[in-house]
Design a protein around this motif. Structure first.
Motif, mmCIF file in Angstrom:
data_model
loop_
_atom_site.group_PDB
_atom_site.id
_atom_site.type_symbol
_atom_site.label_atom_id
_atom_site.label_comp_id
_atom_site.label_asym_id
_atom_site.label_seq_id
_atom_site.Cartn_x
_atom_site.Cartn_y
_atom_site.Cartn_z
ATOM 1 N N ARG A 17 0.843 -1.218 0.000
ATOM 2 C CA ARG A 17 0.000 0.000 0.000
ATOM 3 C C ARG A 17 0.874 1.263 0.000
ATOM 4 N NH1 ARG A 17 -4.523 2.617 -1.257
ATOM 5 N NH2 ARG A 17 -5.484 3.746 0.438
ATOM 6 N N GLY A 18 1.996 1.205 0.749
ATOM 7 C CA GLY A 18 2.885 2.363 0.833
ATOM 8 C C GLY A 18 3.686 2.582 -0.435
ATOM 9 N N GLU A 19 3.976 1.484 -1.161
ATOM 10 C CA GLU A 19 4.892 1.598 -2.309
ATOM 11 C C GLU A 19 4.192 1.700 -3.655
ATOM 12 O OE1 GLU A 19 7.334 -1.853 -1.826
ATOM 13 O OE2 GLU A 19 8.472 -0.970 -0.147
ATOM 14 N N LYS A 20 2.991 1.150 -3.747
ATOM 15 C CA LYS A 20 2.309 1.097 -5.052
ATOM 16 C C LYS A 20 0.997 1.858 -5.007
ATOM 17 C CE LYS A 20 5.077 -2.487 -6.143
ATOM 18 N NZ LYS A 20 6.212 -2.378 -7.024
ATOM 19 N N PRO A 43 -14.587 -7.110 -14.272
ATOM 20 C CA PRO A 43 -14.570 -5.658 -13.997
ATOM 21 C C PRO A 43 -13.276 -5.002 -14.477
ATOM 22 C CG PRO A 43 -15.168 -6.905 -12.053
ATOM 23 C CD PRO A 43 -14.744 -7.911 -13.070
ATOM 24 N N LYS A 44 -13.398 -3.722 -14.796
ATOM 25 C CA LYS A 44 -12.252 -2.978 -15.349
ATOM 26 C C LYS A 44 -11.728 -2.031 -14.281
ATOM 27 C CE LYS A 44 -11.838 -1.329 -20.057
ATOM 28 N NZ LYS A 44 -12.519 -0.598 -21.106
ATOM 29 N N PHE A 45 -10.815 -2.488 -13.433
ATOM 30 C CA PHE A 45 -10.262 -1.621 -12.384
ATOM 31 C C PHE A 45 -9.274 -0.634 -13.007
ATOM 32 C CE2 PHE A 45 -11.652 -5.336 -9.990
ATOM 33 C CZ PHE A 45 -12.356 -4.729 -8.976
ATOM 34 N N ASP A 46 -9.249 0.587 -12.451
ATOM 35 C CA ASP A 46 -8.340 1.583 -13.016
ATOM 36 C C ASP A 46 -6.958 1.563 -12.370
ATOM 37 O OD1 ASP A 46 -9.133 2.612 -10.606
ATOM 38 O OD2 ASP A 46 -9.852 4.535 -11.378
ATOM 39 N N LYS A 47 -6.799 0.698 -11.345
ATOM 40 C CA LYS A 47 -5.494 0.553 -10.673
ATOM 41 C C LYS A 47 -5.329 -0.917 -10.308
ATOM 42 C CE LYS A 47 -6.010 4.700 -7.889
ATOM 43 N NZ LYS A 47 -6.208 5.141 -6.533
ATOM 44 N N PRO A 48 -4.106 -1.364 -10.000
ATOM 45 C CA PRO A 48 -3.952 -2.728 -9.492
ATOM 46 C C PRO A 48 -4.717 -2.897 -8.181
ATOM 47 C CG PRO A 48 -1.824 -1.789 -10.071
ATOM 48 C CD PRO A 48 -2.818 -0.676 -10.166
ATOM 49 N N VAL A 49 -5.226 -4.110 -7.957
ATOM 50 C CA VAL A 49 -6.048 -4.380 -6.779
ATOM 51 C C VAL A 49 -5.190 -5.010 -5.676
ATOM 52 C CG1 VAL A 49 -7.909 -5.889 -5.950
ATOM 53 C CG2 VAL A 49 -8.186 -4.643 -8.102
ATOM 54 N N LEU A 50 -5.383 -4.530 -4.444
ATOM 55 C CA LEU A 50 -4.719 -5.133 -3.284
ATOM 56 C C LEU A 50 -5.790 -5.896 -2.496
ATOM 57 C CD1 LEU A 50 -2.354 -5.432 -1.223
ATOM 58 C CD2 LEU A 50 -3.091 -3.249 -0.236
ATOM 59 N N PHE A 51 -5.739 -7.237 -2.556
ATOM 60 C CA PHE A 51 -6.740 -8.034 -1.839
ATOM 61 C C PHE A 51 -6.420 -8.051 -0.338
ATOM 62 C CE2 PHE A 51 -7.068 -9.807 -6.143
ATOM 63 C CZ PHE A 51 -8.436 -9.748 -6.327
ATOM 64 N N ASP A 159 -1.275 5.774 1.654
ATOM 65 C CA ASP A 159 -0.474 4.637 2.138
ATOM 66 C C ASP A 159 -1.163 3.903 3.293
ATOM 67 O OD1 ASP A 159 -0.254 6.644 4.024
ATOM 68 O OD2 ASP A 159 1.909 6.400 4.350
ATOM 69 N N GLU A 160 -2.432 4.231 3.563
ATOM 70 C CA GLU A 160 -3.106 3.660 4.738
ATOM 71 C C GLU A 160 -4.146 2.604 4.373
ATOM 72 O OE1 GLU A 160 -3.229 7.345 7.962
ATOM 73 O OE2 GLU A 160 -4.840 7.165 6.511
ATOM 74 N N LEU A 161 -4.391 1.752 5.370
ATOM 75 C CA LEU A 161 -5.561 0.868 5.336
ATOM 76 C C LEU A 161 -6.335 1.088 6.617
ATOM 77 C CD1 LEU A 161 -3.996 -2.545 4.181
ATOM 78 C CD2 LEU A 161 -5.525 -1.074 2.838
ATOM 79 N N LEU A 162 -7.644 0.965 6.521
ATOM 80 C CA LEU A 162 -8.440 0.938 7.761
ATOM 81 C C LEU A 162 -8.212 -0.461 8.332
ATOM 82 C CD1 LEU A 162 -12.235 1.847 7.949
ATOM 83 C CD2 LEU A 162 -11.139 0.249 9.446
ATOM 84 N N THR A 163 -7.714 -0.541 9.549
ATOM 85 C CA THR A 163 -7.402 -1.876 10.087
ATOM 86 C C THR A 163 -8.366 -2.329 11.184
ATOM 87 O OG1 THR A 163 -5.700 -0.778 11.402
ATOM 88 C CG2 THR A 163 -4.961 -2.021 9.471
#
Ligand SMILES: Cc1cc2nc3c(=O)[nH]c(=O)nc-3n(C[C@H](O)[C@H](O)[C@H](O)COP(=O)(O)OP(=O)(O)OC[C@H]3O[C@@H](n4cnc5c(N)ncnc54)[C@H](O)[C@@H]3O)c2cc1C
Length: 282
Positions: A17-20, A43-51, A159-163
């Protein structure tokens, strides 16, 4: 080009998340609709997906220091199955979508989506929920009403995720939840109402009220709540006219395909009136 990442651990997810420049995907029930493609195509995502929906570190529910701590990727079904989740939040969740969606949709996704019609939001607002936002080298904790800044907009940094979601483990002896949709299941809210109160010897010791889908953000007024606290419940009948009038200023719904602004306003006021005048028997 890499178009998805499936990290094994939260730390790895935070590093990516911080790097990409990625888009987090928990259950995907909002994202798959937002990025839908022509029928039959992926689906057509506009960015790479982080699962992140599979990460165990984001899927636990625990009680610690008088808070219920909920991992952001906890599914709506798991929340319904847990005995530690406040019942007003469960009432809202049991009115969301249908079991198939609740089995994969997550609480973190519903919060980050920041829809004024997001059904977990009114209960989370009145439960004074806090949001834990993590990056690889930092963590901040903010109240949910500061996190949501407008329709579809939140305070998440790139660079954040809700955790985690933190809910004070406080009990209330009165609660009332109502959602109105076009039908019973698989319908977004036309309006929702959540109320909590603590009544002792007929005196209002605490009261919290929130409305969903009637303004760009969830409506909650701590100022009006403070005006109600301290009164005896039989004084509320006389006061309810002025309380309703005060709330009316914040209730400014829109017309859309789900409902009209007039209907939304009238019904929200009726629900408020019902809650205030039935504190002794709900
Ligand atoms: C048929 C159908 C019916 C529905 N009915 C309802 C309903 O009745 N009430 C209602 O409120 N909603 C409803 N929804 C919407 C949706 O199911 C919920 O909002 C659900 O909780 C979203 O969770 P998710 O994990 O699938 O989110 P996702 O689609 O994975 O993500 C939603 C958004 O949150 C972001 N995100 C997710 N997790 C995180 C995280 N940990 N950190 C940072 N960002 C994150 C994503 O990047 C995305 O922007 C419905 C959806 C469908 C398809």
């Amino acid at each position: 080009m890499v178009n998805s990442y499936r990290p094994k651990y939260l730390n790895e997810a935070l590093k990516i998340r911080g790097e990409k420049n990625v888009i987090p995907l928990a259950g995907g029930t909002d994202l798959m609709v937002r990025f839908r493609n022509i029928s039959g195509a992926i689906p057509k995502f506009d960015k790479p997906v982080l699962f992140i929906g599979h990460l165990d570190e984001l899927k636990n529910i625990e009680i610690e220091n008088n808070f219920v701590k909920i991992g952001s990727s906890t599914t709506l079904t798991s929340l319904l199955d847990s005995e530690n989740i406040p019942s007003i939040l469960k009432s809202a969740i049991s009115n969301m979508a249908a079991p198939t969606i609740r089995n994969i949709g997550t609480i973190g996704g519903n919060i980050c989506n920041a829809s004024p019609a997001g059904d977990t939001l009114p209960p989370l607002y009145i439960l004074d929920a806090k949001i834990v936002l993590s990056s690889i080298d930092n963590q901040r904790i903010i109240p949910i009403d500061k996190f949501i800044i407008g329709p579809g907009r939140n305070d998440l940094k790139d660079d954040e995720l809700l955790t985690k979601i933190l809910i004070p483990n406080k009990k209330f002896n009165k609660e009332f939840y109502k959602k109105l949709g076009t039908r019973k299941a698989m319908a977004l809210s036309k309006i929702s109402f959540a109320g909590l109160a603590e009544i002792e010897d007929d005196k209002i010791e605490d009261i919290r009220i929130a409305f969903g889908a009637v303004a760009p953000k969830i409506v909650r007024s701590r100022t009006i709540e403070q005006e109600i606290i301290g009164h005896n419940i039989n004084e509320i009948n006389e006061l309810s006219y002025s309380i309703v009038k005060e709330y009316s200023e914040f209730i400014c719904p829109i017309d859309d395909q789900r409902s009209s602004s007039i209907y939304r306003k009238q019904i929200s006021i009726k629900l408020l009136d019902y809650f205030l005048n039935n504190l002794d028997n709900i």
